[in-house]
Scaffold this motif. Structure first.
Motif, mmCIF file in Angstrom:
data_model
loop_
_atom_site.group_PDB
_atom_site.id
_atom_site.type_symbol
_atom_site.label_atom_id
_atom_site.label_comp_id
_atom_site.label_asym_id
_atom_site.label_seq_id
_atom_site.Cartn_x
_atom_site.Cartn_y
_atom_site.Cartn_z
ATOM 1 N N VAL A 52 -23.363 12.241 -5.479
ATOM 2 C CA VAL A 52 -23.411 11.490 -4.292
ATOM 3 C C VAL A 52 -23.795 10.135 -4.749
ATOM 4 O O VAL A 52 -24.318 9.761 -5.745
ATOM 5 N N PRO A 53 -23.665 9.101 -3.737
ATOM 6 C CA PRO A 53 -24.257 7.691 -3.978
ATOM 7 C C PRO A 53 -25.917 7.952 -4.104
ATOM 8 O O PRO A 53 -26.482 8.732 -3.429
ATOM 9 N N ALA A 54 -26.389 7.075 -5.159
ATOM 10 C CA ALA A 54 -27.577 7.342 -5.590
ATOM 11 C C ALA A 54 -28.756 7.242 -4.532
ATOM 12 O O ALA A 54 -29.624 7.908 -4.465
ATOM 13 N N ASP A 55 -28.456 6.443 -3.401
ATOM 14 C CA ASP A 55 -29.441 6.374 -2.187
ATOM 15 C C ASP A 55 -29.336 7.187 -1.115
ATOM 16 O O ASP A 55 -29.748 7.149 -0.093
ATOM 17 N N SER A 56 -28.535 8.460 -1.375
ATOM 18 C CA SER A 56 -28.202 9.294 -0.396
ATOM 19 C C SER A 56 -29.210 10.219 0.115
ATOM 20 O O SER A 56 -30.281 10.358 -0.889
ATOM 21 N N LYS A 57 -29.430 10.827 1.161
ATOM 22 C CA LYS A 57 -30.250 11.881 1.268
ATOM 23 C C LYS A 57 -29.546 13.160 1.752
ATOM 24 O O LYS A 57 -28.399 13.129 2.410
ATOM 25 N N VAL A 58 -29.649 14.248 0.946
ATOM 26 C CA VAL A 58 -28.819 15.457 0.711
ATOM 27 C C VAL A 58 -29.521 16.558 1.644
ATOM 28 O O VAL A 58 -31.001 16.682 0.893
ATOM 29 N N GLU A 59 -29.187 17.193 2.506
ATOM 30 C CA GLU A 59 -29.843 18.518 3.031
ATOM 31 C C GLU A 59 -29.041 19.590 2.910
ATOM 32 O O GLU A 59 -27.962 19.617 3.409
ATOM 33 N N LEU A 60 -29.305 20.668 2.303
ATOM 34 C CA LEU A 60 -28.594 22.002 2.347
ATOM 35 C C LEU A 60 -29.240 22.899 3.384
ATOM 36 O O LEU A 60 -30.375 23.171 3.330
ATOM 37 N N ALA A 61 -28.305 23.046 4.391
ATOM 38 C CA ALA A 61 -28.822 23.887 5.874
ATOM 39 C C ALA A 61 -28.078 25.293 6.031
ATOM 40 O O ALA A 61 -26.777 25.208 5.504
ATOM 41 N N ASP A 62 -28.726 26.091 6.603
ATOM 42 C CA ASP A 62 -27.827 27.347 6.976
ATOM 43 C C ASP A 62 -28.441 27.589 8.540
ATOM 44 O O ASP A 62 -28.947 26.798 9.119
ATOM 45 N N GLU A 63 -28.411 28.749 9.032
ATOM 46 C CA GLU A 63 -28.507 29.003 10.494
ATOM 47 C C GLU A 63 -30.022 29.048 10.653
ATOM 48 O O GLU A 63 -30.395 28.972 11.612
ATOM 49 N N THR A 64 -30.711 29.504 9.360
ATOM 50 C CA THR A 64 -32.295 29.807 9.754
ATOM 51 C C THR A 64 -32.979 28.666 9.017
ATOM 52 O O THR A 64 -34.315 28.082 9.815
ATOM 53 N N SER A 65 -32.761 28.103 8.061
ATOM 54 C CA SER A 65 -33.355 27.047 7.356
ATOM 55 C C SER A 65 -32.939 25.802 6.717
ATOM 56 O O SER A 65 -31.589 25.842 6.701
ATOM 57 N N SER A 66 -33.336 24.780 6.314
ATOM 58 C CA SER A 66 -32.935 23.810 5.662
ATOM 59 C C SER A 66 -33.604 23.195 4.504
ATOM 60 O O SER A 66 -35.046 23.378 4.657
ATOM 61 N N THR A 67 -33.231 22.845 3.671
ATOM 62 C CA THR A 67 -33.725 22.220 2.244
ATOM 63 C C THR A 67 -33.391 20.904 1.819
ATOM 64 O O THR A 67 -32.021 20.798 1.860
ATOM 65 N N VAL A 68 -34.164 19.852 1.610
ATOM 66 C CA VAL A 68 -33.946 18.726 1.144
ATOM 67 C C VAL A 68 -33.790 18.536 -0.097
ATOM 68 O O VAL A 68 -34.522 18.992 -0.981
ATOM 69 N N LEU A 69 -32.488 18.337 -0.694
ATOM 70 C CA LEU A 69 -32.271 18.094 -2.290
ATOM 71 C C LEU A 69 -32.556 16.953 -2.683
ATOM 72 O O LEU A 69 -32.602 15.736 -2.167
ATOM 73 N N LYS A 70 -33.288 16.726 -3.931
ATOM 74 C CA LYS A 70 -33.585 15.616 -4.806
ATOM 75 C C LYS A 70 -32.579 15.323 -5.207
ATOM 76 O O LYS A 70 -31.495 15.789 -5.818
ATOM 77 N N VAL A 71 -32.130 13.812 -5.142
ATOM 78 C CA VAL A 71 -30.877 13.329 -5.636
ATOM 79 C C VAL A 71 -31.474 12.353 -6.982
ATOM 80 O O VAL A 71 -32.277 11.584 -6.635
ATOM 81 N N ALA A 72 -30.900 12.566 -7.992
ATOM 82 C CA ALA A 72 -31.276 11.871 -9.088
ATOM 83 C C ALA A 72 -30.879 10.389 -9.264
ATOM 84 O O ALA A 72 -30.051 9.948 -8.311
ATOM 85 N N ALA A 73 -31.348 9.628 -10.000
ATOM 86 C CA ALA A 73 -31.200 7.982 -9.835
ATOM 87 C C ALA A 73 -29.684 7.683 -10.149
ATOM 88 O O ALA A 73 -29.084 6.859 -9.691
ATOM 89 N N ASN A 74 -28.991 8.819 -10.865
ATOM 90 C CA ASN A 74 -27.437 8.381 -10.945
ATOM 91 C C ASN A 74 -26.586 9.127 -10.021
ATOM 92 O O ASN A 74 -25.547 9.097 -9.935
#
Length: 82
Positions: A52-74
């Motif tokens: 994804v673009p390096a400055d993105s915020k990525v969240e993995l979500a389902d019906e019950t919970s969500s997790t913010v993924l760490k995006v590497a510098a690249n």
């Protein structure tokens, strides 16, 4: 009357044919969309690699919970499907 009409059509078409064709210019990009690369599908137990673009915020979500993924510098992201 028909003769006048035919003469008018001939003159109209001959003037169109003698003109140089218009030069088409490419349309400018209206909006540059960021590049997101993820696999089209993943089976349970898979390790998913994406980009994804390096400055993105990525969240993995389902019906019950969500997790913010760490995006590497690249822009690389990695997560597992449990």
């Amino acid at each position: 009357m028909k003769k006048l009409f035919l003469i008018t059509l001939v003159m109209l078409f001959s003037s169109c044919a003698s003109q140089a064709p218009a030069t088409l210019k490419p349309a400018p990009a209206l909006l540059a969309l960021p590049s997101i690369d993820l696999p089209a599908s993943a089976a349970q137990g898979s390790l998913v690699l994406g980009h994804v673009p390096a400055d993105s915020k990525v969240e993995l979500a389902d019906e019950t919970s969500s997790t913010v993924l760490k995006v590497a510098a690249n822009g690389r992201i990695v997560f597992g499907i449990g």
